[in-house]
Design a protein around this motif. Structure first.
Motif, PDB file in Angstrom:
ATOM      1  N   LEU A 108     -10.665   6.916  -7.461  1.00 10.59           N
ATOM      2  CA  LEU A 108      -9.707   5.874  -7.841  1.00 10.59           C
ATOM      3  C   LEU A 108      -8.289   6.439  -7.863  1.00 10.59           C
ATOM      4  N   GLY A 109      -8.129   7.651  -8.367  1.00  8.34           N
ATOM      5  CA  GLY A 109      -6.806   8.268  -8.448  1.00  8.34           C
ATOM      6  C   GLY A 109      -6.190   8.587  -7.107  1.00  8.34           C
ATOM      7  N   GLU A 110      -7.012   8.687  -6.074  1.00  9.60           N
ATOM      8  CA  GLU A 110      -6.499   8.994  -4.731  1.00  9.60           C
ATOM      9  C   GLU A 110      -6.055   7.753  -3.973  1.00  9.60           C
ATOM     10  N   MET A 111      -6.286   6.577  -4.533  1.00  9.53           N
ATOM     11  CA  MET A 111      -5.759   5.357  -3.927  1.00  9.53           C
ATOM     12  C   MET A 111      -4.264   5.303  -4.197  1.00  9.53           C
ATOM     13  N   ASN A 112      -3.461   5.177  -3.157  1.00  8.95           N
ATOM     14  CA  ASN A 112      -2.021   5.390  -3.281  1.00  8.95           C
ATOM     15  C   ASN A 112      -1.235   4.224  -3.868  1.00  8.95           C
ATOM     16  N   SER A 113      -1.862   3.066  -4.021  1.00 11.42           N
ATOM     17  CA  SER A 113      -1.135   1.905  -4.547  1.00 11.42           C
ATOM     18  C   SER A 113      -0.692   2.148  -5.988  1.00 11.42           C
ATOM     19  N   LEU A 157      -0.660  -3.494  -7.826  1.00 10.86           N
ATOM     20  CA  LEU A 157      -1.870  -4.156  -8.286  1.00 10.86           C
ATOM     21  C   LEU A 157      -1.951  -4.123  -9.809  1.00 10.86           C
ATOM     22  N   ASN A 158      -2.076  -5.277 -10.412  1.00 11.56           N
ATOM     23  CA  ASN A 158      -2.382  -5.384 -11.837  1.00 11.56           C
ATOM     24  C   ASN A 158      -3.873  -5.655 -11.956  1.00 11.56           C
ATOM     25  N   ILE A 159      -4.572  -4.831 -12.727  1.00  9.19           N
ATOM     26  CA  ILE A 159      -6.029  -4.922 -12.790  1.00  9.19           C
ATOM     27  C   ILE A 159      -6.461  -5.076 -14.254  1.00  9.19           C
ATOM     28  N   PHE A 160      -7.228  -6.134 -14.515  1.00  7.49           N
ATOM     29  CA  PHE A 160      -7.707  -6.422 -15.865  1.00  7.49           C
ATOM     30  C   PHE A 160      -9.216  -6.615 -15.840  1.00  7.49           C
ATOM     31  N   GLY A 161      -9.854  -6.280 -16.947  1.00  6.52           N
ATOM     32  CA  GLY A 161     -11.294  -6.468 -17.056  1.00  6.52           C
ATOM     33  C   GLY A 161     -11.798  -5.987 -18.398  1.00  6.52           C
ATOM     34  N   PRO A 162     -13.098  -6.092 -18.629  1.00  6.75           N
ATOM     35  CA  PRO A 162     -13.657  -5.754 -19.940  1.00  6.75           C
ATOM     36  C   PRO A 162     -13.911  -4.263 -20.124  1.00  6.75           C
ATOM     37  N   ARG A 163     -13.944  -3.849 -21.376  1.00  2.17           N
ATOM     38  CA  ARG A 163     -14.493  -2.535 -21.710  1.00  2.17           C
ATOM     39  C   ARG A 163     -16.005  -2.625 -21.615  1.00  2.17           C
ATOM     40  N   VAL A 164     -16.651  -1.522 -21.234  1.00  2.00           N
ATOM     41  CA  VAL A 164     -18.105  -1.490 -21.102  1.00  2.00           C
ATOM     42  C   VAL A 164     -18.641  -0.325 -21.918  1.00  2.00           C
ATOM     43  N   PHE A 165     -19.463  -0.632 -22.935  1.00  2.00           N
ATOM     44  CA  PHE A 165     -20.015   0.406 -23.807  1.00  2.00           C
ATOM     45  C   PHE A 165     -18.915   1.345 -24.318  1.00  2.00           C
ATOM     46  N   GLU A 166     -17.816   0.734 -24.757  1.00  2.00           N
ATOM     47  CA  GLU A 166     -16.660   1.448 -25.308  1.00  2.00           C
ATOM     48  C   GLU A 166     -15.906   2.273 -24.273  1.00  2.00           C
ATOM     49  N   ARG A 167     -16.227   2.096 -23.019  1.00  2.53           N
ATOM     50  CA  ARG A 167     -15.463   2.759 -21.957  1.00  2.53           C
ATOM     51  C   ARG A 167     -14.373   1.818 -21.475  1.00  2.53           C
ATOM     52  N   ASP A 168     -13.173   2.364 -21.281  1.00  2.00           N
ATOM     53  CA  ASP A 168     -12.077   1.558 -20.763  1.00  2.00           C
ATOM     54  C   ASP A 168     -12.382   1.119 -19.335  1.00  2.00           C
ATOM     55  N   LEU A 169     -11.738   0.030 -18.937  1.00  2.00           N
ATOM     56  CA  LEU A 169     -11.903  -0.502 -17.581  1.00  2.00           C
ATOM     57  C   LEU A 169     -11.645   0.577 -16.535  1.00  2.00           C
ATOM     58  N   GLU A 170     -10.550   1.299 -16.693  1.00  6.78           N
ATOM     59  CA  GLU A 170     -10.186   2.313 -15.699  1.00  6.78           C
ATOM     60  C   GLU A 170     -11.273   3.375 -15.575  1.00  6.78           C
ATOM     61  N   GLU A 171     -11.839   3.795 -16.694  1.00  2.00           N
ATOM     62  CA  GLU A 171     -12.884   4.814 -16.669  1.00  2.00           C
ATOM     63  C   GLU A 171     -14.139   4.286 -15.967  1.00  2.00           C
ATOM     64  N   THR A 172     -14.512   3.050 -16.256  1.00  2.00           N
ATOM     65  CA  THR A 172     -15.698   2.468 -15.639  1.00  2.00           C
ATOM     66  C   THR A 172     -15.511   2.323 -14.137  1.00  2.00           C
ATOM     67  N   LEU A 173     -14.345   1.846 -13.718  1.00  2.83           N
ATOM     68  CA  LEU A 173     -14.067   1.680 -12.290  1.00  2.83           C
ATOM     69  C   LEU A 173     -14.025   3.032 -11.587  1.00  2.83           C
ATOM     70  N   ALA A 174     -13.428   4.011 -12.234  1.00  7.62           N
ATOM     71  CA  ALA A 174     -13.363   5.352 -11.646  1.00  7.62           C
ATOM     72  C   ALA A 174     -14.754   5.952 -11.463  1.00  7.62           C
ATOM     73  N   HIS A 175     -15.627   5.740 -12.448  1.00  2.63           N
ATOM     74  CA  HIS A 175     -16.986   6.287 -12.363  1.00  2.63           C
ATOM     75  C   HIS A 175     -17.757   5.671 -11.210  1.00  2.63           C
ATOM     76  N   SER A 176     -17.480   4.409 -10.896  1.00  5.38           N
ATOM     77  CA  SER A 176     -18.212   3.750  -9.818  1.00  5.38           C
ATOM     78  C   SER A 176     -17.858   4.310  -8.450  1.00  5.38           C
ATOM     79  N   MET A 177     -16.756   5.084  -8.381  1.00  2.71           N
ATOM     80  CA  MET A 177     -16.294   5.621  -7.100  1.00  2.71           C
ATOM     81  C   MET A 177     -16.456   7.135  -6.998  1.00  2.71           C
ATOM     82  N   LEU A 178     -17.075   7.750  -7.987  1.00  7.11           N
ATOM     83  CA  LEU A 178     -17.240   9.195  -7.958  1.00  7.11           C
ATOM     84  C   LEU A 178     -18.270   9.618  -6.909  1.00  7.11           C
ATOM     85  N   PRO A 179     -18.093  10.808  -6.281  1.00  3.26           N
ATOM     86  CA  PRO A 179     -19.130  11.326  -5.397  1.00  3.26           C
ATOM     87  C   PRO A 179     -20.440  11.503  -6.178  1.00  3.26           C
TER      88      PRO A 179
END
Length: 305
Positions: free
Chosen positions: A127-132, A98-120
């Protein structure tokens, strides 16, 4: 599929999912659009529509005898455009790429923002536990994504500083950052072999039309444009609160962009969740009186260019 760009709508609603008998005609899932071009799968946004798409991609991969390979582009990181990603089954399969692209949000990288949306406690799997195999990168207006038919990777070039190939067989994607939505939104243009589709969700019209968007979408074959609110709703009539400044358009605004851009076809998108099928049909018919080649997006709609 040789020489054909195929666009499929998997989720067409805005704000939140609305399953039920009143929305079955157009569908109740939030935004997700698939573009297939030159053997590449490009996914625009990860609303709840991506759940069914993910299952279908796994089916296709099994029939083909290879892994799922896809590129996911986020227009922005509001919940209705990300809420399906934790349930995107290919992301859990180790062979998927998977190639994933998107915007930075409030100076947060895309990966950080996506990871935060999946935190308990929001979700039990990180996000890191997804094996792809995931390649994530922030997108900017200066980037051009190039997809060569013989390569699995996406090449990122700088529009102003790098030499961009004029090979029509190479799929190209460019982004325009719009400020007509809270925190901004990316509008994407996918083009290949002289054909193009422009994805302009979560954007609001301006006086005399959004001229930047019209230029970006100039002579596109297919313009997918936000059309969430009726004019009465947008202005605060008919029992609704006014929605001016909320970052969403009326069908009339979408038609104005289509005409200014000389687009060949317009698809109304990001439907208001409180509107039933009959209401959306009324908006579609009113739009067709302005811009004849207009269709209201519905789940399962496939357009070949």
């Amino acid at each position: 599929m040789a020489g054909t760009m195929r666009v499929t709508f998997w989720g067409v609603r805005g704000s939140y999912p609305v399953p039920g008998s009143d929305t079955v005609g157009f569908g109740g899932n939030t935004p997700c659009v698939e573009v297939e071009a030159n053997g590449h799968t490009i996914i625009l946004d990860a609303g709840t529509g991506i759940v069914r798409l993910g299952n279908d991609l796994l089916r296709r991969a099994k029939e083909r005898g290879g892994p799922v390979r896809a590129t996911l582009l986020f227009s922005h990181m509001h919940h209705d455009h990300t809420q399906g990603f934790p349930f995107f089954t290919p992301a859990y399969v180790g062979s998927s790429i998977l190639n994933i692209f998107g915007p930075r949000v409030f100076e947060r990288d895309l990966e950080e923002t996506l990871a935060h949306s999946m935190l308990p406690p929001s979700f039990p799997v990180s996000l890191g536990e997804m094996n792809s195999l995931k390649f994530m990168r922030n997108m900017t207006e200066t980037d051009v994504l190039l997809f060569d038919a013989n390569q699995d990777t996406v090449t990122v070039k700088n529009f102003y500083h790098d030499q961009i190939t004029d090979d029509p067989d190479v799929v190209q994607i460019r982004a325009m950052r719009s400020y007509a939505h809270p925190e901004g939104v990316f509008i994407y243009r996918v083009q290949w072999q002289g054909k193009s589709v422009v994805y302009a969700t979560d954007t609001e019209g301006y006086v005399n039309t959004d001229q930047r968007l019209a230029a970006f979408a100039n002579q596109t074959d297919l313009l997918i444009h936000d059309a969430q609110y009726s004019e009465a709703h947008y202005l605060g009539h008919a029992g609704y609160n006014a929605t001016q400044g909320w970052g969403h358009s009326t069908p009339q605004m979408a038609c104005a962009v289509a005409m200014a851009a000389q687009a060949k076809r317009l698809v109304l998108f990001h439907h208001e969740p409180r509107y039933n099928d009959a209401m959306i049909r009324e908006l579609e018919q009113a739009s067709q009186a302005i811009f004849a080649n207009t269709t209201a997006a519905y789940e399962g709609l496939t357009i070949e260019i």
